[in-house]
Design a protein around this motif. Structure first.
Motif, PDB file in Angstrom:
ATOM      1  N   GLY A   8       0.814  -1.199   0.000  1.00 31.00           N
ATOM      2  CA  GLY A   8       0.000   0.000   0.000  1.00 31.00           C
ATOM      3  C   GLY A   8       0.854   1.258   0.000  1.00 31.00           C
ATOM      4  O   GLY A   8       2.081   1.201   0.119  1.00 31.00           O
ATOM      5  N   ARG A  37     -11.815  -4.382   1.228  1.00 30.50           N
ATOM      6  CA  ARG A  37     -11.400  -3.046   1.624  1.00 30.50           C
ATOM      7  C   ARG A  37     -12.447  -2.435   2.541  1.00 30.50           C
ATOM      8  O   ARG A  37     -13.621  -2.827   2.540  1.00 30.50           O
ATOM      9  N   THR A  90      -9.462   4.914  -2.191  1.00 33.79           N
ATOM     10  CA  THR A  90      -8.787   5.085  -0.911  1.00 33.79           C
ATOM     11  C   THR A  90      -9.484   4.256   0.163  1.00 33.79           C
ATOM     12  O   THR A  90     -10.694   4.370   0.368  1.00 33.79           O
ATOM     13  N   MET A  92      -8.484   0.979   3.543  1.00 32.69           N
ATOM     14  CA  MET A  92      -7.593  -0.042   4.066  1.00 32.69           C
ATOM     15  C   MET A  92      -7.933  -1.330   3.318  1.00 32.69           C
ATOM     16  O   MET A  92      -9.107  -1.716   3.251  1.00 32.69           O
ATOM     17  N   THR A 118      -3.393  -3.072   4.701  1.00 37.10           N
ATOM     18  CA  THR A 118      -2.422  -2.124   4.166  1.00 37.10           C
ATOM     19  C   THR A 118      -3.192  -0.946   3.588  1.00 37.10           C
ATOM     20  O   THR A 118      -4.189  -1.132   2.878  1.00 37.10           O
ATOM     21  N   GLN A 119      -2.761   0.266   3.929  1.00 34.73           N
ATOM     22  CA  GLN A 119      -3.505   1.468   3.550  1.00 34.73           C
ATOM     23  C   GLN A 119      -3.162   1.886   2.122  1.00 34.73           C
ATOM     24  O   GLN A 119      -1.987   1.981   1.754  1.00 34.73           O
ATOM     25  N   THR A 121      -3.976   5.119  -0.328  1.00 34.76           N
ATOM     26  CA  THR A 121      -4.509   6.470  -0.377  1.00 34.76           C
ATOM     27  C   THR A 121      -4.231   7.045  -1.756  1.00 34.76           C
ATOM     28  O   THR A 121      -3.076   7.062  -2.205  1.00 34.76           O
TER      29      THR A 121
END
Length: 124
Positions: A8, A37, A90, A92, A118-119, A121
């Motif tokens: 991520g 997500r 966007t 997680m 895992t983020q 953005t």
């Protein structure tokens, strides 16, 4: 069993990212698996799922044509290639093993083992 996601990050709209999921505790090729997500305040939703052999893929509508789920049996990993990312992607992102998977059924309630997330953005 703990799954571990990676890959991520912060990217601009239109960029690509590849997420990976692995574990040393389980042979992932013996389990159907998926990517999910979640954004704050919303339920966790399925993005893409696949059967034990890497076939029978199910994609969430917005992911179809942009995201690709795949397996690397030699590395014991599950991957999610994401292209043409948009700010609305966007979230997680989590990987999970899935019980009783069938094509079209890519839901969080079917998951058994999860990663920590895992983020991702995406800036506009």
């Amino acid at each position: 069993v703990q799954l571990v996601e990676s890959g991520g990050g912060l990217v601009q709209a239109g960029a690509s990212l590849t997420l990976s999921c692995t574990t040393s505790e389980l042979d992932l090729s013996t389990h159907a698996m998926g990517w999910f997500r979640q954004v704050p305040g919303k339920e966790r939703e399925g993005v893409a799922c696949t059967n034990e052999n890497g076939g029978g893929k199910t994609y969430w509508a917005s992911a179809r044509g942009r995201f690709t789920i795949s397996r690397d049996k030699a590395q014991n990993t599950l991957n999610l290639q994401m292209t043409r990312l948009q700010p609305e992607d966007t979230a997680m992102y989590y990987c999970a093993t899935i019980r009783n998977y069938r094509v079209g059924w890519c839901v969080a309630s079917g998951a058994e083992y999860w990663g920590q997330g895992t983020q991702v953005t995406v800036s506009s």
